[in-house]
Scaffold this motif. Structure first.
Motif, PDB file in Angstrom:
ATOM      1  N   PHE A 145      -0.259 -17.977  -1.712  1.00  0.00           N
ATOM      2  CA  PHE A 145      -1.487 -17.865  -2.369  1.00  0.00           C
ATOM      3  C   PHE A 145      -1.576 -17.271  -3.769  1.00  0.00           C
ATOM      4  O   PHE A 145      -2.483 -16.468  -4.042  1.00  0.00           O
ATOM      5  CB  PHE A 145      -2.620 -17.152  -1.478  1.00  0.00           C
ATOM      6  N   HIS A 146      -0.244 -17.256  -4.513  1.00  0.00           N
ATOM      7  CA  HIS A 146      -0.332 -16.772  -5.687  1.00  0.00           C
ATOM      8  C   HIS A 146      -0.789 -17.676  -6.801  1.00  0.00           C
ATOM      9  O   HIS A 146      -1.161 -18.893  -6.586  1.00  0.00           O
ATOM     10  CB  HIS A 146       1.191 -16.557  -6.188  1.00  0.00           C
ATOM     11  N   PHE A 147      -1.470 -17.182  -8.023  1.00  0.00           N
ATOM     12  CA  PHE A 147      -2.287 -17.939  -8.976  1.00  0.00           C
ATOM     13  C   PHE A 147      -1.406 -17.530 -10.309  1.00  0.00           C
ATOM     14  O   PHE A 147      -0.946 -16.316 -10.454  1.00  0.00           O
ATOM     15  CB  PHE A 147      -3.705 -17.359  -9.052  1.00  0.00           C
ATOM     16  N   LYS A 169      -7.807   0.839   2.324  1.00  0.00           N
ATOM     17  CA  LYS A 169      -7.242   0.412   1.044  1.00  0.00           C
ATOM     18  C   LYS A 169      -6.029   0.059   0.914  1.00  0.00           C
ATOM     19  O   LYS A 169      -5.085   0.713   1.514  1.00  0.00           O
ATOM     20  CB  LYS A 169      -7.537   1.544   0.489  1.00  0.00           C
ATOM     21  N   ILE A 170      -5.529  -1.123   0.489  1.00  0.00           N
ATOM     22  CA  ILE A 170      -3.942  -1.402   0.448  1.00  0.00           C
ATOM     23  C   ILE A 170      -3.376  -1.005  -0.888  1.00  0.00           C
ATOM     24  O   ILE A 170      -3.433  -1.221  -1.914  1.00  0.00           O
ATOM     25  CB  ILE A 170      -3.926  -2.965   0.618  1.00  0.00           C
ATOM     26  N   GLN A 229      -1.202 -10.192  -5.588  1.00  0.00           N
ATOM     27  CA  GLN A 229      -1.123 -11.322  -4.960  1.00  0.00           C
ATOM     28  C   GLN A 229       0.004 -11.272  -3.875  1.00  0.00           C
ATOM     29  O   GLN A 229      -0.006 -12.301  -2.692  1.00  0.00           O
ATOM     30  CB  GLN A 229      -0.912 -12.371  -5.986  1.00  0.00           C
ATOM     31  N   ASP A 230       0.982 -10.466  -3.909  1.00  0.00           N
ATOM     32  CA  ASP A 230       1.912 -10.361  -2.930  1.00  0.00           C
ATOM     33  C   ASP A 230       1.477  -9.702  -1.523  1.00  0.00           C
ATOM     34  O   ASP A 230       1.386 -10.524  -0.491  1.00  0.00           O
ATOM     35  CB  ASP A 230       3.161  -9.295  -3.432  1.00  0.00           C
ATOM     36  N   VAL A 231       0.556  -8.645  -1.621  1.00  0.00           N
ATOM     37  CA  VAL A 231       0.205  -8.132  -0.456  1.00  0.00           C
ATOM     38  C   VAL A 231      -0.984  -9.057   0.431  1.00  0.00           C
ATOM     39  O   VAL A 231      -1.487  -9.333   1.303  1.00  0.00           O
ATOM     40  CB  VAL A 231      -0.476  -6.557  -0.237  1.00  0.00           C
ATOM     41  N   TYR A 232      -1.771  -9.784  -0.757  1.00  0.00           N
ATOM     42  CA  TYR A 232      -2.895 -10.502  -0.425  1.00  0.00           C
ATOM     43  C   TYR A 232      -2.340 -11.834   0.240  1.00  0.00           C
ATOM     44  O   TYR A 232      -2.921 -12.199   1.226  1.00  0.00           O
ATOM     45  CB  TYR A 232      -3.604 -11.070  -1.709  1.00  0.00           C
ATOM     46  N   THR A 233      -1.422 -12.279  -0.060  1.00  0.00           N
ATOM     47  CA  THR A 233      -0.719 -13.515   0.443  1.00  0.00           C
ATOM     48  C   THR A 233      -0.202 -13.041   1.840  1.00  0.00           C
ATOM     49  O   THR A 233      -0.354 -13.774   2.827  1.00  0.00           O
ATOM     50  CB  THR A 233       0.545 -14.061  -0.524  1.00  0.00           C
TER      51      THR A 233
END
Length: 296
Positions: free
Chosen positions: A268-270, A235-236, A156-160
């Motif tokens: 954008f964390h869940f 790929k992250i 969620q960190d890199v996604y955000t």
């Protein structure tokens, strides 16, 4: 990553033969490069130091993970919209996208895909009893992109970070679906997030052939129908890959004439939820799969 316990299907003698071949190949490549390439081969990230035949087993793990990725990507050929409570702004953004013929076509395919894989609950017990001799039905789970995010707080960190970067370019809008999240501008798909295993991948509408000597680490997936519009896969896996992804996003924006306008940072964390809770909310879909019974 595929663990050591998943190597039992291959005998030690087979690994020994594979190791001999890889040792020769690696030696020849090192001679040509003028330096020791140990640690720089594609499979080296899967290496477990101290085990016997490390290169052979590392390459085996690499092939296993690639195969699992292929299965996941094949299942994500169609994006099934996730129905849930959303903010008014998100709903308005989705409606704007659905005005395009491409979005409507995707929706039709998505509904067909969902019907094909789901198993109605009343039929599950009947199917289990009617399994052919030597086979059995087992319950498996089709996990949505959002459910994978919810159950992986590290991603969620890199996604955000990357989602905020994408939305910082003028006209970019997002639409979350079952298999991933699409980003469009001016009716064109620019990027897509997909999670395979525990890894986040960013697919970009860039020609991979233009970046073969660029130093960027990526995968060419142009042979996949589902990624025809976004054939360059990043790929992250580290801060370096995040940095390169952001650089490629800038290139993508320039090629499409999208100004960097910035955006109000959004978290954008869940919160984490269990499988049971996600099944109840429809973000995980159980289905029955016929498999060969294991010999006792």
């Amino acid at each position: 990553m595929v663990g050591k316990e998943d190597l039992s299907a291959v005998s030690e003698s087979e690994f020994a033969k594979m190791q001999e071949v890889l040792d020769v190949d690696k030696w020849l490549a090192s001679e040509k490069a003028g330096r020791d390439l140990c640690g720089s081969m594609s499979w080296c990230i899967y290496c477990v130091k101290g085990e016997t035949y490390p290169c052979a087993k590392a390459q085996f793990r690499e092939k296993m993970e690639t195969a699992l990725d292929e299965i996941t990507l094949d299942l994500s050929d169609q994006d099934i919209p996730v129905q849930e409570n959303r903010k008014e702004e998100e709903i308005e953004s989705e409606k704007a996208e659905e005005d395009t013929g491409e979005a409507l076509r995707e929706d039709a395919e998505e509904e067909i895909a969902l019907t094909d894989i789901s198993t109605p609950e009343p039929l599950q017990e009947t199917l289990r009893k009617d399994a052919p001799d030597g086979y059995e039905f087992v319950t498996r789970y089709r996990r949505s992109f959002r459910s994978r995010l919810i159950q992986n707080t590290q991603l969620q960190d890199v996604y955000t970070e990357l989602k905020n970067a994408l939305l910082g370019y003028g006209g970019v809008k997002s639409r979350m679906c079952l298999s991933g999240e699409n980003f469009r501008a001016n009716g064109k798909k620019l990027a897509k997030f997909v999670i395979t295993g525990k890894k986040l991948s960013l697919f970009l509408a860039l020609d991979p052939s233009e970046y073969e000597t660029s130093g960027y680490r990526f995968e060419d997936v142009s042979d996949k129908k589902s990624h025809k519009e976004t054939p360059l896969r990043v790929k992250i896996t580290s801060r370096r890959s995040v940095k390169q992804a952001r650089e490629l996003l800038k290139i993508l924006a320039l090629k499409n004439g999208l100004p960097e306008v910035g955006c109000i940072y959004t978290d954008f964390h869940f919160p984490y939820k269990t499988d049971e809770a996600l099944i109840r909310s429809g973000l995980i879909k159980p289905y029955l799969s016929l498999v060969k019974q294991k010999s006792k």
